[in-house]
Design a protein around this motif. Structure first.
Motif, PDB file in Angstrom:
ATOM      1  N   LEU A 121       0.821  -1.204   0.000  1.00  0.00           N
ATOM      2  CA  LEU A 121       0.000   0.000   0.000  1.00  0.00           C
ATOM      3  C   LEU A 121       0.861   1.263   0.000  1.00  0.00           C
ATOM      4  CD1 LEU A 121      -2.713   1.528   0.332  1.00  0.00           C
ATOM      5  CD2 LEU A 121      -2.325   1.349   2.804  1.00  0.00           C
ATOM      6  N   LEU A 122       1.853   1.310   0.892  1.00  0.00           N
ATOM      7  CA  LEU A 122       2.676   2.519   0.995  1.00  0.00           C
ATOM      8  C   LEU A 122       3.514   2.734  -0.261  1.00  0.00           C
ATOM      9  CD1 LEU A 122       3.689   2.496   4.752  1.00  0.00           C
ATOM     10  CD2 LEU A 122       1.918   3.852   3.618  1.00  0.00           C
ATOM     11  N   GLU A 123       3.930   1.669  -0.905  1.00  0.00           N
ATOM     12  CA  GLU A 123       4.657   1.850  -2.165  1.00  0.00           C
ATOM     13  C   GLU A 123       3.735   2.423  -3.230  1.00  0.00           C
ATOM     14  OE1 GLU A 123       7.011  -0.967  -5.236  1.00  0.00           O
ATOM     15  OE2 GLU A 123       7.929  -0.649  -3.279  1.00  0.00           O
ATOM     16  N   ALA A 124       2.517   1.923  -3.330  1.00  0.00           N
ATOM     17  CA  ALA A 124       1.567   2.478  -4.307  1.00  0.00           C
ATOM     18  C   ALA A 124       1.301   3.953  -4.026  1.00  0.00           C
ATOM     19  CB  ALA A 124       0.265   1.675  -4.290  1.00  0.00           C
ATOM     20  N   LEU A 125       1.157   4.313  -2.753  1.00  0.00           N
ATOM     21  CA  LEU A 125       0.943   5.721  -2.388  1.00  0.00           C
ATOM     22  C   LEU A 125       2.181   6.574  -2.692  1.00  0.00           C
ATOM     23  CD1 LEU A 125      -0.971   5.222   0.952  1.00  0.00           C
ATOM     24  CD2 LEU A 125      -1.837   6.423  -1.075  1.00  0.00           C
ATOM     25  N   THR A 126       3.353   6.039  -2.411  1.00  0.00           N
ATOM     26  CA  THR A 126       4.584   6.775  -2.701  1.00  0.00           C
ATOM     27  C   THR A 126       4.707   7.030  -4.204  1.00  0.00           C
ATOM     28  OG1 THR A 126       5.676   5.822  -0.769  1.00  0.00           O
ATOM     29  CG2 THR A 126       7.103   6.736  -2.495  1.00  0.00           C
ATOM     30  N   TRP A 127       4.419   6.023  -4.997  1.00  0.00           N
ATOM     31  CA  TRP A 127       4.485   6.198  -6.457  1.00  0.00           C
ATOM     32  C   TRP A 127       3.465   7.237  -6.919  1.00  0.00           C
ATOM     33  CZ3 TRP A 127       5.011   0.550  -8.699  1.00  0.00           C
ATOM     34  CH2 TRP A 127       6.240   0.012  -8.294  1.00  0.00           C
ATOM     35  N   ALA A 128       2.288   7.258  -6.295  1.00  0.00           N
ATOM     36  CA  ALA A 128       1.291   8.278  -6.639  1.00  0.00           C
ATOM     37  C   ALA A 128       1.797   9.669  -6.244  1.00  0.00           C
ATOM     38  CB  ALA A 128      -0.040   7.977  -5.952  1.00  0.00           C
ATOM     39  N   GLN A 129       2.402   9.769  -5.074  1.00  0.00           N
ATOM     40  CA  GLN A 129       2.952  11.041  -4.601  1.00  0.00           C
ATOM     41  C   GLN A 129       4.017  11.561  -5.568  1.00  0.00           C
ATOM     42  OE1 GLN A 129       4.173  11.416  -0.369  1.00  0.00           O
ATOM     43  NE2 GLN A 129       6.172  11.952  -1.180  1.00  0.00           N
ATOM     44  N   LEU A 130       4.795  10.654  -6.145  1.00  0.00           N
ATOM     45  CA  LEU A 130       5.857  11.015  -7.087  1.00  0.00           C
ATOM     46  C   LEU A 130       5.342  11.165  -8.520  1.00  0.00           C
ATOM     47  CD1 LEU A 130       8.675   8.678  -5.721  1.00  0.00           C
ATOM     48  CD2 LEU A 130       8.423  11.152  -5.368  1.00  0.00           C
TER      49      LEU A 130
END
Length: 186
Positions: A121-130
């Protein structure tokens, strides 16, 4: 750009390989699998036949959905691979599993789970943030399971480590039906 319902084809579901301590967790996983199938979407998930992973996959399959499992080879010897899937893809590493699930999915929904679920989940959110993707990221907050994470993220915002606009990348749903609607609405 957001994922519109017409462009939404597959949903990645991150969730535990355990059932959890309350039967409501497994019931919500099954409800999500059923809802995905009824909406005509496909499911992408971790490829296991146990825990919430098995429940969401079995329900989606029972509803006639395409179900793609992505399983790292390190886990194949543990007899947890789901043999009844539309497709079971074996990948060399956990990193490649996340990348492949991301590639196959148009939205991400997280049910209760442990370290692996949180990592995905946090990786998907990080990629969205970037700005590496604009796919919806949704938590299903069964029995308030994710309240602690949401509070932590609110603390990160108030402490200046997370921008409010990035906090907004994470949507929180009370149940599977609401989560699917959030994912479909982009």
């Amino acid at each position: 750009m957001h994922t519109s319902k017409s462009s939404l084809r597959r949903i990645a579901v991150y969730c535990g390989s355990a059932d959890g301590s309350n039967p409501a967790y497994r019931a919500e996983a099954a409800a999500l699998g059923t809802a995905i199938a009824e909406a005509g979407f496909g499911l992408v998930y971790g490829g296991a036949n146990i825990g919430l992973m098995g429940a969401v996959a079995d329900a989606a399959l029972a509803g006639g959905a395409e179900v793609i499992g992505v399983l790292p080879t390190v886990l194949t010897g543990r007899e947890i691979a789901h043999e009844g899937l539309t497709t079971l893809e074996l990948v060399p590493t956990m990193h490649e599993r996340k990348a492949r699930m991301h590639e196959l999915a148009d939205a991400f929904i997280a049910l209760p789970g442990g370290f692996g679920t949180l990592d995905e989940l946090l990786e998907a959110l990080t990629w969205a943030q970037l700005h590496m993707h604009d796919k919806p990221c949704v938590l299903v907050n069964t029995l308030n399971y994710w309240d602690g994470l949401v509070r932590f993220l609110e603390t990160a915002v108030s402490a200046g480590f997370l921008k409010q606009e990035n906090m907004a990348l994470l949507r929180v749903a009370a149940n599977a039906t609401e989560a699917l609607r959030m994912a479909a609405d982009g």
